[in-house]
Design a protein around this motif. Sequence first.
Motif, PDB file in Angstrom:
ATOM      1  N   LEU A   1      56.055 -13.323 -35.087  1.00  4.81           N
ATOM      2  CA  LEU A   1      57.460 -13.043 -34.758  1.00  4.81           C
ATOM      3  C   LEU A   1      58.046 -12.049 -35.747  1.00  4.81           C
ATOM      4  CD1 LEU A   1      60.004 -13.624 -33.100  1.00  4.81           C
ATOM      5  CD2 LEU A   1      60.449 -15.579 -34.611  1.00  4.81           C
ATOM      6  N   ALA A   2      57.754 -12.246 -37.034  1.00  2.00           N
ATOM      7  CA  ALA A   2      58.266 -11.325 -38.048  1.00  2.00           C
ATOM      8  C   ALA A   2      57.763  -9.903 -37.788  1.00  2.00           C
ATOM      9  CB  ALA A   2      57.845 -11.797 -39.444  1.00  2.00           C
ATOM     10  N   LYS A   3      56.499  -9.770 -37.394  1.00  6.34           N
ATOM     11  CA  LYS A   3      55.933  -8.440 -37.142  1.00  6.34           C
ATOM     12  C   LYS A   3      56.574  -7.803 -35.906  1.00  6.34           C
ATOM     13  CE  LYS A   3      51.583  -5.910 -37.202  1.00  6.34           C
ATOM     14  NZ  LYS A   3      51.840  -5.327 -38.532  1.00  6.34           N
ATOM     15  N   LEU A   4      56.795  -8.593 -34.858  1.00  4.15           N
ATOM     16  CA  LEU A   4      57.397  -8.075 -33.626  1.00  4.15           C
ATOM     17  C   LEU A   4      58.842  -7.650 -33.844  1.00  4.15           C
ATOM     18  CD1 LEU A   4      55.953 -10.603 -31.014  1.00  4.15           C
ATOM     19  CD2 LEU A   4      55.361  -8.178 -31.231  1.00  4.15           C
ATOM     20  N   VAL A   5      59.568  -8.446 -34.621  1.00  2.00           N
ATOM     21  CA  VAL A   5      60.966  -8.102 -34.916  1.00  2.00           C
ATOM     22  C   VAL A   5      61.018  -6.817 -35.732  1.00  2.00           C
ATOM     23  CG1 VAL A   5      63.050  -8.819 -36.160  1.00  2.00           C
ATOM     24  CG2 VAL A   5      61.811 -10.463 -34.742  1.00  2.00           C
ATOM     25  N   SER A   6      60.159  -6.714 -36.742  1.00  2.00           N
ATOM     26  CA  SER A   6      60.126  -5.516 -37.585  1.00  2.00           C
ATOM     27  C   SER A   6      59.735  -4.287 -36.773  1.00  2.00           C
ATOM     28  CB  SER A   6      59.135  -5.727 -38.733  1.00  2.00           C
ATOM     29  OG  SER A   6      59.054  -4.575 -39.540  1.00  2.00           O
ATOM     30  N   LEU A   7      58.775  -4.464 -35.871  1.00  2.00           N
ATOM     31  CA  LEU A   7      58.328  -3.368 -35.020  1.00  2.00           C
ATOM     32  C   LEU A   7      59.451  -2.867 -34.115  1.00  2.00           C
ATOM     33  CD1 LEU A   7      56.432  -1.690 -33.114  1.00  2.00           C
ATOM     34  CD2 LEU A   7      55.826  -3.868 -32.037  1.00  2.00           C
ATOM     35  N   SER A   8      60.152  -3.779 -33.464  1.00  4.22           N
ATOM     36  CA  SER A   8      61.136  -3.392 -32.443  1.00  4.22           C
ATOM     37  C   SER A   8      62.413  -2.821 -33.033  1.00  4.22           C
ATOM     38  CB  SER A   8      61.481  -4.600 -31.577  1.00  4.22           C
ATOM     39  OG  SER A   8      62.220  -5.548 -32.325  1.00  4.22           O
ATOM     40  N   GLN A   9      62.758  -3.214 -34.259  1.00  2.00           N
ATOM     41  CA  GLN A   9      63.974  -2.733 -34.912  1.00  2.00           C
ATOM     42  C   GLN A   9      65.229  -2.955 -34.058  1.00  2.00           C
ATOM     43  OE1 GLN A   9      64.402  -1.091 -38.229  1.00  2.00           O
ATOM     44  NE2 GLN A   9      62.628  -2.453 -38.302  1.00  2.00           N
ATOM     45  N   GLY A  10      65.186  -3.997 -33.209  1.00  2.00           N
ATOM     46  CA  GLY A  10      66.356  -4.314 -32.396  1.00  2.00           C
ATOM     47  C   GLY A  10      66.599  -3.361 -31.245  1.00  2.00           C
ATOM     48  N   TYR A  11      65.622  -2.504 -30.946  1.00  3.49           N
ATOM     49  CA  TYR A  11      65.750  -1.527 -29.873  1.00  3.49           C
ATOM     50  C   TYR A  11      65.307  -2.208 -28.574  1.00  3.49           C
ATOM     51  CZ  TYR A  11      65.193   3.098 -27.674  1.00  3.49           C
ATOM     52  OH  TYR A  11      65.294   4.194 -26.865  1.00  3.49           O
ATOM     53  N   PRO A  12      66.215  -2.462 -27.615  1.00  7.00           N
ATOM     54  CA  PRO A  12      65.914  -3.328 -26.474  1.00  7.00           C
ATOM     55  C   PRO A  12      64.651  -2.977 -25.694  1.00  7.00           C
ATOM     56  CG  PRO A  12      68.265  -2.973 -26.583  1.00  7.00           C
ATOM     57  CD  PRO A  12      67.659  -2.080 -27.632  1.00  7.00           C
ATOM     58  N   TYR A  13      64.415  -1.695 -25.452  1.00  9.06           N
ATOM     59  CA  TYR A  13      63.209  -1.333 -24.714  1.00  9.06           C
ATOM     60  C   TYR A  13      61.954  -1.709 -25.501  1.00  9.06           C
ATOM     61  CZ  TYR A  13      59.568   1.557 -22.576  1.00  9.06           C
ATOM     62  OH  TYR A  13      58.403   1.994 -21.993  1.00  9.06           O
ATOM     63  N   LEU A  14      61.990  -1.486 -26.825  1.00  7.61           N
ATOM     64  CA  LEU A  14      60.841  -1.836 -27.663  1.00  7.61           C
ATOM     65  C   LEU A  14      60.632  -3.346 -27.722  1.00  7.61           C
ATOM     66  CD1 LEU A  14      60.534   0.386 -30.873  1.00  7.61           C
ATOM     67  CD2 LEU A  14      58.726  -0.319 -29.316  1.00  7.61           C
ATOM     68  N   VAL A  15      61.722  -4.109 -27.682  1.00  4.66           N
ATOM     69  CA  VAL A  15      61.589  -5.573 -27.665  1.00  4.66           C
ATOM     70  C   VAL A  15      60.782  -6.004 -26.442  1.00  4.66           C
ATOM     71  CG1 VAL A  15      62.837  -7.750 -27.413  1.00  4.66           C
ATOM     72  CG2 VAL A  15      63.698  -6.006 -28.981  1.00  4.66           C
ATOM     73  N   GLN A  16      61.161  -5.478 -25.277  1.00  8.16           N
ATOM     74  CA  GLN A  16      60.462  -5.850 -24.050  1.00  8.16           C
ATOM     75  C   GLN A  16      59.028  -5.309 -24.025  1.00  8.16           C
ATOM     76  OE1 GLN A  16      61.767  -7.979 -21.810  1.00  8.16           O
ATOM     77  NE2 GLN A  16      63.584  -8.102 -23.124  1.00  8.16           N
ATOM     78  N   LEU A  17      58.853  -4.076 -24.508  1.00  7.55           N
ATOM     79  CA  LEU A  17      57.530  -3.460 -24.493  1.00  7.55           C
ATOM     80  C   LEU A  17      56.570  -4.170 -25.444  1.00  7.55           C
ATOM     81  CD1 LEU A  17      56.035  -0.995 -23.225  1.00  7.55           C
ATOM     82  CD2 LEU A  17      56.667   0.282 -25.288  1.00  7.55           C
ATOM     83  N   ALA A  18      57.022  -4.393 -26.679  1.00 13.84           N
ATOM     84  CA  ALA A  18      56.165  -5.056 -27.664  1.00 13.84           C
ATOM     85  C   ALA A  18      55.870  -6.490 -27.242  1.00 13.84           C
ATOM     86  CB  ALA A  18      56.834  -5.039 -29.040  1.00 13.84           C
ATOM     87  N   GLY A  19      56.882  -7.181 -26.730  1.00 13.60           N
ATOM     88  CA  GLY A  19      56.664  -8.541 -26.256  1.00 13.60           C
ATOM     89  C   GLY A  19      55.638  -8.599 -25.135  1.00 13.60           C
ATOM     90  N   ASP A  20      55.716  -7.617 -24.226  1.00 16.09           N
ATOM     91  CA  ASP A  20      54.786  -7.580 -23.101  1.00 16.09           C
ATOM     92  C   ASP A  20      53.355  -7.306 -23.575  1.00 16.09           C
ATOM     93  OD1 ASP A  20      54.471  -7.550 -20.129  1.00 16.09           O
ATOM     94  OD2 ASP A  20      53.802  -5.501 -20.504  1.00 16.09           O
ATOM     95  N   TYR A  21      53.195  -6.358 -24.495  1.00 12.35           N
ATOM     96  CA  TYR A  21      51.853  -6.068 -25.018  1.00 12.35           C
ATOM     97  C   TYR A  21      51.282  -7.282 -25.763  1.00 12.35           C
ATOM     98  CZ  TYR A  21      52.062  -1.009 -24.045  1.00 12.35           C
ATOM     99  OH  TYR A  21      52.116   0.222 -23.444  1.00 12.35           O
ATOM    100  N   ALA A  22      52.122  -7.909 -26.568  1.00 15.21           N
ATOM    101  CA  ALA A  22      51.643  -9.074 -27.318  1.00 15.21           C
ATOM    102  C   ALA A  22      51.253 -10.209 -26.374  1.00 15.21           C
ATOM    103  CB  ALA A  22      52.725  -9.542 -28.297  1.00 15.21           C
TER     104      ALA A  22
END
Length: 395
Positions: A243-264
């Motif tokens: 979770l810490a890595k995904l949050v750091s990766l996305s930087q709160g950017y909504p599209y990245l949240v969905q994209l990173a979550g989907d890949y993970a």
Amino acid sequence: MQTMETAPSPFTPGYGKKPAIFGGHGQELSELREVFDTLDFGENHSVLVSGLRGAGKTSFLTTLQDAARDAGWLVISDDASAGLMSRVMDSTIPTLINEMTPGSRARLTSLGIWQFNADIEYVDRHRTVKPQLRTDLVALSAALEGSGGILITIDEVSSGKVRLRELSKFALQVSHALEDGAQIMIVFAGVKVSLDALLAEEHTTFLRRSREVEFVRLSAQETQRVFVETAGIGGRTIDDDALAKLVSLSQGYPYLVQLAGDYAWRNNSSAETISLTDATVAHDKAIRAVESRVISRVYGDLSDVDQKFLNAMAADEDRTKVADIVKRMDVSDAYVQVYKKRLVESGYVHVAGHGYVQFSMPYLGAYIRRQIAAEGAGAGSDGGWAAFPAPDLPS
């Protein structure tokens, strides 16, 4: 690690897809949904939604559209491309009419605007007078008899002069319909400079009193919530380090949240828990994807001078002193201030202390640095084809 049956990903990185858990703007969504139920508009007859690509504007519109339909409203959804007025009047409205209840359609027959067959289905428009969107909207609103209103959402507002003129005419017709008593909420979405350009048009006075919803990145806490609750909908948990890595990766950017979550999620979709390994795989794939799909296009949309301003910023890993931008661009301070103001208002950069600016979009600075480095490398960037020139075509 225990496994479960493979479950579809609850993350929705596709364009305009409504997220299972919407991050941020909960109060605005709640208040706008209340209008759908009560028809008590207050300040919400017109709404301007601003933000950069991937900030969640289109998903916000989709969420509003679904809520409006659930409340019995008619929904007109389109983008600001050429031909908007004709698409709405010649295609969208006839489709809406045929989807209305027989009682509502029966009420429309008495207005003499449209022709209906024996089954009260739309056939054609009466042409006794020149059709106007204003008239159509008032008629549709009246046919609902207070049981609902009309939500109009226009996405991808552009600052091009031709498009703005058409949007201005469209907005004028909507404003007249509001004056005539139609129950309408209209929502325009785009980057802030384009919305500002729309407000400066001749016939958009009523939009200057619009409610404004600005999309910026989510807080770290809100980002965590979206990851955890979305995964929970699919029946999975997320390890703390993942979770810490995904949050750091996305930087709160909504599209990245969905994209990173989907890949993970998809890296090992049968496991009960999303692991650090899954998050690490998502990290590399998501950054490559967001750079090619979003950041490169955002950068490419900018003017040459805007790009030069950002290039000057990219020389620094963190925030940049405005005085250094002046030196690097070799122009006057007044000149730089004009572009600084524009880029701040557009949302690409933000003020980071007195005399400093910083990139607002995650990874934009890193992308520019790589582009500059690739250009500087010159030879070798063509995959080695310089040594194998194409032969001349036969004459």
